[in-house]
Structures are given as structure tokens and as C-alpha cells.
Design a protein around this motif. Sequence first.
Motif, mmCIF file in Angstrom:
data_model
loop_
_atom_site.group_PDB
_atom_site.id
_atom_site.type_symbol
_atom_site.label_atom_id
_atom_site.label_comp_id
_atom_site.label_asym_id
_atom_site.label_seq_id
_atom_site.Cartn_x
_atom_site.Cartn_y
_atom_site.Cartn_z
ATOM 1 N N ALA A 77 -38.068 20.555 21.634
ATOM 2 C CA ALA A 77 -38.366 19.874 20.371
ATOM 3 C C ALA A 77 -39.868 19.672 20.201
ATOM 4 N N LEU A 78 -40.548 19.279 21.275
ATOM 5 C CA LEU A 78 -41.994 19.036 21.203
ATOM 6 C C LEU A 78 -42.745 20.332 20.916
ATOM 7 N N ALA A 79 -42.350 21.396 21.586
ATOM 8 C CA ALA A 79 -42.976 22.693 21.341
ATOM 9 C C ALA A 79 -42.738 23.140 19.901
ATOM 10 N N VAL A 189 -45.676 12.870 18.422
ATOM 11 C CA VAL A 189 -45.928 11.624 19.155
ATOM 12 C C VAL A 189 -44.615 10.901 19.457
ATOM 13 N N ILE A 190 -43.733 10.818 18.446
ATOM 14 C CA ILE A 190 -42.459 10.108 18.623
ATOM 15 C C ILE A 190 -41.587 10.791 19.671
ATOM 16 N N ILE A 191 -41.501 12.110 19.610
ATOM 17 C CA ILE A 191 -40.688 12.856 20.585
ATOM 18 C C ILE A 191 -41.218 12.654 21.999
ATOM 19 N N ALA A 192 -42.549 12.674 22.147
ATOM 20 C CA ALA A 192 -43.155 12.497 23.470
ATOM 21 C C ALA A 192 -42.829 11.138 24.068
ATOM 22 N N LEU A 193 -42.630 10.139 23.204
ATOM 23 C CA LEU A 193 -42.389 8.773 23.683
ATOM 24 C C LEU A 193 -40.910 8.408 23.761
ATOM 25 N N THR A 194 -40.009 9.299 23.324
ATOM 26 C CA THR A 194 -38.586 8.995 23.273
ATOM 27 C C THR A 194 -37.829 9.622 24.437
ATOM 28 N N ASN A 195 -36.896 8.858 25.013
ATOM 29 C CA ASN A 195 -36.035 9.369 26.078
ATOM 30 C C ASN A 195 -34.873 10.134 25.452
ATOM 31 N N ILE A 196 -34.820 11.437 25.705
ATOM 32 C CA ILE A 196 -33.780 12.290 25.126
ATOM 33 C C ILE A 196 -32.874 12.821 26.236
#
Length: 420
Positions: A77-79, A189-196
Motif C-alpha cells: 500500500a505504501l509503495a 503518512v497515515i499508512i506508515a503509522l497504521t498497524n495493518i
Amino acid sequence: MSNKNSNLPAIIVMFALFFMIAFVTNFAGSMGVIVSAQFGASAALSQLGTLANFIAYACMGIPAGLILKRKGYKFTALAAVIVGLVGVAVQWISGPAQSFLVYVIGAFIAGFSMCMLNIVVNPMLNTLGGGGNKGNRLIQLGGSCNSVGGTIAPILLGYLIGGEASNATVKDAAPAMIIAMVIFAIAAVIIALTNIPEPHMETAEEKAARKAGKVAKDPNGPLSFRHFVLGAIAIFFYVGIEVGIPNTANLHFSSIPAIGAALTGTMIGAYWFCMMLGRLAGGAIGGKVSSKAMLSATAIAAIVLLIAFIFSPETAKIAMFGKELPVALIFITLCGLCTSVMWGAIFNLAAEGLGKYTAAASGIFMTLVCGGGIIPFLQNLLADKIGAVQSYWFLIACLLYLVFYALVGSKNVNKDIKVD
């Protein structure tokens, strides 16, 4: 209850990504009006941005499935959002560069992002929902966020273009592109900080075995399941139908001076708004109504609406927004109610019973999403020859296949294959 609460942040992120998929994808579709004006593209060539966007799925579908399996949902997702930011930036550059080729390249790059995001969002929501009808329900609710993004894009582009589509340039769309880039940056930023959660990521043992070359070749795979193969074909036709219906109508009606780009963009936005309403309804009843029933009923309804569109006389109009709006355009808008639940229903039917093959299946599935570019391109090749209205017979033929898949092709006849 605690499990549902722990999954809530991941579900919210998936919903946000669903929004971004539609906003950027529909942005490319609406740009057809602009590139037709600025670069003198024909109806078919004006769809090259959409074609490039979706052809990227054919190139990236399977590789993205492998990335998902080996690196997980969060990394993928981040990529994807970083690639999306680059793609939109290149499209923005095409304006000052006065280059149609640069625009198409940007759309192609953005398509890689949309493919990767789809590969993340759909199996994740299906898994978090628990599969079956409940998994379909969560996909439908996420699809509502998708429709919000799809609604905003054509309305915003129509507003930025204004009343004279013939004078439109890529520069007019710059504010929308900047908004898209900001959304991508915030999402990163949100994805980097969220536990998935990572339910389908390869284990340490599987990774070690793969690197040592000790992985036993599985004689089976997603393509061993007939219902998945037919479902992948169904998604090829469906995405083409979903995109072709509004894109071709947008080109056709925007070129009519009495209607114009702004009003047409509003009505095309209403098509995606109808998709949102349909997905909300689908989410509400998804746990009670089967995916098979949803798909068959909506495909038949879409056929009826498109036939009504084709045979509506040009003189049939209705007063709306202070203008005389063709009744035919109303039928196009209402088609959004039909296409709204098809994606979730097809994905749910095709992925059901795949177990460990789900991640690989998602990659193949996304590869066939390239139909969203190929079908509209072929439709507009027909439109250049026989007219935009008559080209919709092509989409009716595609819808007939969806009826077949819902009623016959979706049955899992390979239950003897071990999937755990």
C-alpha cells in the motif's frame, strides 16, 4: 468485539484507499474531454489515458500479487501511494510540456498505483469481513467510499473546464491534480503509522524455503478453479462496462453546445453518486442477499437501461439545472445503481473457496482489470464508425456475459482441491 475494534484502523485505511482508486481512475476518464480539445484526439484516442491507466493492470497485476505475498499489505500500500503521486505529477507536467505522450505516460504510471491499491484493498476487506456474504458486505461498504471519489472527479473536472469543452487544456485540470498529489502524500503518512494485519504474507519458514530453493511446486493454483477463471473474465468485462458507460457519454454529451462540459460532468458525477448509493444499499443487505442474486439482477437491469438509452429519441428532454437535459442521459446516470455492486459480487464469487491461493488470485484478478481501458477504447473505436449511442450495444453484450457468470459460471466445481 475486541477483534472488530482492533481491525477498525485497518478498515478505515482500506476505505480511504478505495476513495483514492476511484478519484484517480475517474480523473483519467474525465481528462478525455480535455485531451480531445487540446491535442485534437479522436474519440478513441481520447481514451488513451484511460487505456494506459488500465493496461498497467495487465503489466503489474501478477508482480503486485507477488509483492503482496512476500512484503505484505502495508509495504504494498505504501509503495502504491508513492507511485501514484509520481504518476499524477507526470500528468500535471504534460500541461506545461504541451505533450500528449507525457500525459499518457503519467496515466500509465498512475495505473501501476491503482493496480497495487486494488490488490491490497479487496482481499483485505474480504478477509476482515470474514469472507462469504459478510466479506461481500464490507467490500460493498468500502466501495461506497470508492464511489465518493468517483463522484467528485468528473464534477470537479467539469467545473474546472467550464461551459466550452472545445477550449479546455490540461492547465485547467491543475488544481485537481494538486489535490490528488496532496491526498497521496497524506495517505503515505497515515499508512506508515497504521498497524495493518498481514493474513496472507508468507511465513518465515516459507521465505527460508523459497530462498533455499526447497519450495515444492504446487500442482494447483488459482487457475485450477473454473469459477475463478470465469470470474476473472467477468471482471474484465465489468470494469470495461463501469468505465465505458460514463466515459463515452461524457465525450458525446460534452460536445453538444446546448449541454456542455460542466452540466455533463455533473451528470457523470451523478452516475458515480448512484454507485455510492447502490453500494451503501449493497452493504446494508450484503449479509442477507447472495452475491449471485445481486450480480444477476443488476446486470439485467443495466441491460434494460442501456436499451432504453439507445432507443430514447433525441427530442425527449427534461428540465434540470436550468437547462433542457436529454432523457437518454438520465438512463446513463441510473446505470450507476446497477454497476455499483457488481465489483464486490464478482470478486466475492470468484475468490470464494480459494484459501491459500487468494493472494495469487488477487494478482491475476487485477491483471484482468485492464478491461477498464480496453473495453472503452474498443467502444469508442465503434463510436467513431457507427456513433456513440449505437456503440452501447457492445456493452450490452458484455453485460450478458455477467448474467451467465452469475447464474452458471460462478459455481465452484473444484472443491476437491486442498486450499489450507
